[in-house]
Write a protein that holds these residues in place. Structure first.
Motif, mmCIF file in Angstrom:
data_model
loop_
_atom_site.group_PDB
_atom_site.id
_atom_site.type_symbol
_atom_site.label_atom_id
_atom_site.label_comp_id
_atom_site.label_asym_id
_atom_site.label_seq_id
_atom_site.Cartn_x
_atom_site.Cartn_y
_atom_site.Cartn_z
ATOM 1 N N ALA A 173 -13.276 1.835 -3.143
ATOM 2 C CA ALA A 173 -14.399 1.563 -2.245
ATOM 3 C C ALA A 173 -15.712 1.988 -2.881
ATOM 4 C CB ALA A 173 -14.189 2.288 -0.916
ATOM 5 N N PHE A 186 -7.785 4.289 -2.917
ATOM 6 C CA PHE A 186 -8.605 3.414 -2.089
ATOM 7 C C PHE A 186 -10.050 3.916 -2.022
ATOM 8 C CE2 PHE A 186 -4.548 2.293 0.455
ATOM 9 C CZ PHE A 186 -4.216 1.351 -0.500
ATOM 10 N N SER A 190 -14.838 -6.171 3.413
ATOM 11 C CA SER A 190 -14.786 -4.737 3.715
ATOM 12 C C SER A 190 -13.448 -4.103 3.337
ATOM 13 C CB SER A 190 -15.067 -4.504 5.204
ATOM 14 O OG SER A 190 -14.087 -5.138 6.018
ATOM 15 N N ASN A 191 -12.374 -4.919 3.242
ATOM 16 C CA ASN A 191 -11.071 -4.387 2.874
ATOM 17 C C ASN A 191 -10.707 -4.649 1.412
ATOM 18 O OD1 ASN A 191 -10.308 -3.244 5.382
ATOM 19 N ND2 ASN A 191 -9.769 -5.285 6.153
ATOM 20 N N ASP A 192 -11.687 -5.091 0.627
ATOM 21 C CA ASP A 192 -11.399 -5.397 -0.773
ATOM 22 C C ASP A 192 -10.959 -4.176 -1.561
ATOM 23 O OD1 ASP A 192 -11.959 -8.010 -0.285
ATOM 24 O OD2 ASP A 192 -13.722 -8.149 -1.569
ATOM 25 N N HIS A 193 -11.367 -2.972 -1.100
ATOM 26 C CA HIS A 193 -10.943 -1.766 -1.818
ATOM 27 C C HIS A 193 -9.429 -1.573 -1.722
ATOM 28 C CE1 HIS A 193 -11.365 -0.423 2.340
ATOM 29 N NE2 HIS A 193 -10.641 0.653 2.038
ATOM 30 N N LYS A 194 -8.822 -2.049 -0.624
ATOM 31 C CA LYS A 194 -7.362 -1.962 -0.505
ATOM 32 C C LYS A 194 -6.690 -2.975 -1.445
ATOM 33 C CE LYS A 194 -7.331 -0.221 4.246
ATOM 34 N NZ LYS A 194 -6.845 -0.428 5.628
ATOM 35 N N GLN A 207 0.825 -1.206 0.000
ATOM 36 C CA GLN A 207 0.000 0.000 0.000
ATOM 37 C C GLN A 207 0.864 1.263 0.000
ATOM 38 O OE1 GLN A 207 -2.575 -0.509 3.378
ATOM 39 N NE2 GLN A 207 -3.593 -2.298 2.504
#
Length: 534
Positions: free
Chosen positions: A55, A51, A134-138, A40
Motif C-alpha cells: 500500500a 500488504f 484501493s485493493n491493489d495492494h492486496k 492471501q
C-alpha cells in the motif's frame, strides 16, 4: 470434509488444513468466491506487513514514470484477445503493481521482469481487481508470492529440466504423437518454444480463465512442483487431433492455437489427466528427474527429435553461400572510430523518426551496444587491436572451436567459402559493434517454418535454437556486409518477411518476423550492418 469446507478453513487458518488443501487444489481447485482470501492466507503470518508495504509503495507510484521496458511488455496486453477488454487505467494499474514488486518487494537489487509477469497480474486484476484500485495492494501481495516463486523457477535449472521430464513422459505415454512429430519434422524445440510461454504466463494468456486460476491455485499452495504436467494434460487431450494433421506448417499453427481452442469444460479433464499421470508414473518420474536433464537432451548437434535419432544433414542437401569478405587489414583506429560514429549517427536518425515503443527499444539496445566499451586490449591481451588478416591466421584456431570439439568437414568448407567461426568472432569483428537479437521464423526444406533466435554482431549474423541455448549448431556466422536487405510482403509462407541477398546475388536467408514493426526494425538494422565498411 468437502473441498469447499477445506478452503473455507484454509482462508481462516491455513496450517491445520494445509495438507488437505494441497490435494484438493489438484482435484477441484479453489472456489472462485474464496480464491482471493485463500491466496492471501497462503502468504503466511507476515501478510499484513506485506500488504502494508504494498500500500505504501503504490501510494507513491506514478504511471507516468513506468520504465520503457515495462511499457514494452504492457503493449502486448492491447493485442491479446484475452485482455482486449482492459481499459488504459487498468493496464496502468498492472504496470504499477509489477513495478512496485520489483522496486519495493523483490529483495534482489538487480531484479528484472520475469517473463509473463504482466499477463499474470492482468488475469488477476481483470477478474478480482474491479475498477477500484484501493485493493491493489492486496493484489500486489499475492503477486509478490507468484512472482518470487516463478522467478526462482524460470531462472533455475529446474525449469529447463522439467521440459526434459515432459519429453520423457511424452515418449512413454504419447509415443504415437511423438512419432507423428518426427515424421513431420516437428522437433522438440519447436514445441518447447510454444509451451514455454504457457508455463511462464501460468496459462493466463489465451486459455480459459479457470485454467489459469487453477494453475495459480497450485502455485500458491503447492509451489511449482508438477505444473509441467499441466502441459502434458493439454497435449494428451489434443493428441488425436494433432495426429490427424499431416502438414507440418498446419500442425505447428495448430499447436500455437491450442490456448484459444481449449474450452472451459475441458479444464477438469486436463487436471484429471495431469494428476493421474503423476500418480501412475510416480516411480518412473523420480527416476526420469535424475536421469533426464535438459543439458543431456541438447548435447548433440542437429534437430532434437522426439523418438527418432536426428539424421545429420548432408552437405549436398544445401548450398553454402559465398561471403563477400575482404582480406585486407584496416589496422586504422581512426577509421574504426569513424565507422562506429557513422553507425551511431544512422541509428540515432532512425530512432528520431521512430514513433512506437517497440522500434525505439530495439534501436536503443543497438545503440547501447555500439556505444559500450569493447574488451580490454593491452599488450598482454589475446584480443587483436584491429581486424585480423585471415591470410595470416589460416592455421590458427581452425581445428577446434570454443567448446573444444573438432571442426567437421562442413564447417571447414563453410569457413573456406567465406563464413567465419562464431566462437572466434572477435578475430574478424571489432568490438564494440552494432548489436541486434530476436526471434525470426526460418523456412524448412518442406515449406514450413520454425522459429530460431538470431543474433547480429556488427556485420555477422548467426542463429540458435532459442535465447536460452546459445550454441550455434555449426559454429559459423555469415557476413552481411555489402548485402541487400529487402522486405517480402507477398510470400505464401507468412507475412512480414525479409530477404538477405549477398553482393554476388546469392540469397543468404529468407526470414519472417511476427509483426510489421519487428520486420521494419530488423530491416533497418541489417541495412546499417550491410553498409558498414571493413
Amino acid at each position: 470434509m468437502s473441498s469447499n469446507r477445506i478452503f473455507e478453513a484454509f482462508a481462516k487458518a491455513p496450517k491445520p488444513v494445509w495438507r488437505k488443501a494441497r490435494k484438493a487444489v489438484w482435484t477441484s481447485g479453489v472456489p472462485a468466491d474464496l480464491r482471493l482470501s485463500v491466496w492471501q492466507s497462503s502468504l503466511g503470518d507476515g501478510n499484513d506487513e506485506l500488504f502494508e508495504a504494498g500500500a505504501s509503495a503504490l501510494s507513491f507510484a506514478d504511471a507516468e514514470t513506468l520504465p520503457e521496458d515495462l511499457l514494452f511488455q504492457l503493449e502486448a496486453l492491447y493485442t491479446s484477445p484475452t485482455f482486449k477488454s482492459l481499459t488504459k487505467e487498468q493496464v496502468e494499474r498492472i504496470g504499477l503493481i509489477v513495478q512496485c514488486h520489483i522496486e519495493n518487494i523483490e529483495s534482489e537489487a538487480e531484479a528484472g521482469y520475469i517473463p509473463g509477469s504482466v499477463q499474470v497480474v492482468a488475469r488477476i486484476l481483470r477478474d478480482y481487481g474491479g475498477t477500484d484500485p484501493s485493493n491493489d495492494h492486496k493484489l500486489l501481495g499475492v503477486y509478490s508470492k507468484l512472482g518470487e516463486t516463478m522467478k526462482h523457477y524460470t531462472e533455475g535449472e529446474r525449469f529447463k529440466d522439467d521440459f526434459a521430464l515432459l519429453l520423457a513422459v511424452m515418449r512413454h505415454e504419447l509415443k504415437d504423437l511423438c512419432l507423428h512429430f518426427d515424421k513431420l519434422e516437428i522437433d522438440v524445440m519447436d514445441v518447447v518454444s510454444v509451451v514455454e510461454v504457457w508455463v511462464t504466463t501460468l496459462f493466463s494468456d489465451g486459455f480459459p480463465s479457470d485454467l489459469g486460476f487453477r494453475v495459480m491455485d497450485v502455485v500458491m499452495i503447492n509451489g511449482v512442483s508438477n505444473i509441467i504436467f499441466i502441459v502434458y494434460g493439454i497435449l494428451k487431450l489434443r493428441s488425436q487431433s494433432m495426429q490427424m494433421i499431416n502438414d507440418s506448417k498446419r500442425l505447428y499453427e495448430y499447436i500455437t492455437r491450442i490456448p484459444e481452442l481449449t474450452e472451459f469444460d475441458e479444464v477438469k479433464s486436463i487436471f484429471t489427466l495431469s494428476l493421474n499421470t503423476v500418480k501412475s508414473l510416480q516411480s518412473k518420474i523420480e527416476m526420469w528427474r535424475k536421469e533426464n536433464t535438459w543439458s543431456k537432451e541438447i548435447c548433440g548437434r542437429g534437430p532434437i527429435m522426439f523418438v527418432s535419432k536426428a539424421t545429420p544433414q548432408k552437405h549436398g542437401d544445401s548450398k553454402l553461400y559465398e561471403d563477400p569478405f575482404m582480406h585486407e587489414d584496416s589496422g586504422d583506429d581512426e577509421t574504426q572510430e569513424k565507422e562506429r560514429s557513422e553507425l551511431i549517427g544512422t541509428l540515432e536518425s532512425m530512432m528520431a523518426k521512430a514513433n512506437d515503443h517497440m522500434t525505439k527499444r530495439a534501436l536503443e539496445q543497438a545503440l547501447d551496444e555500439l556505444r559500450a566499451y569493447g574488451p580490454p586490449r593491452d599488450d598482454n591481451s589475446s584480443w587483436p587491436t584491429g581486424t585480423l588478416k585471415r591470410s595470416n591466421r589460416e592455421s590458427k584456431g581452425r581445428d577446434s572451436d570454443s567448446r573444444g570439439s573438432t571442426l567437421d568437414s562442413v564447417q571447414r568448407e563453410a569457413i573456406a567459402k567465406g563464413f567465419v567461426p562464431y566462437s572466434q568472432l572477435y578475430q574478424y569483428q571489432d568490438f564494440p559493434c552494432l548489436y541486434m537479437e530476436g526471434y525470426l521464423q526460418k523456412p524448412r526444406s518442406n515449406s514450413s517454418l520454425h522459429k530460431r533466435f538470431f543474433v547480429l554482431h556488427g556485420s555477422y549474423l548467426t542463429h540458435f535454437r532459442s535465447h536460452k541455448h546459445r550454441r550455434s549448431q555449426r559454429d559459423i556466422a555469415a557476413c552481411v556486409r555489402g548485402a541487400t536487405i529487402t522486405p517480402i510482403d507477398n510470400s505464401t509462407l507468412a507475412k512480414y518477411g525479409l530477404q538477405i541477398t549477398l553482393s554476388n546475388g546469392t540469397v543468404l536467408h529468407t526470414l519472417f518476423a511476427d509483426d510489421s514493426q519487428s520486420q521494419q526494425v530488423w530491416i533497418r538494422v541489417l541495412q546499417a550492418a550491410s553498409k558498414a565498411e571493413e
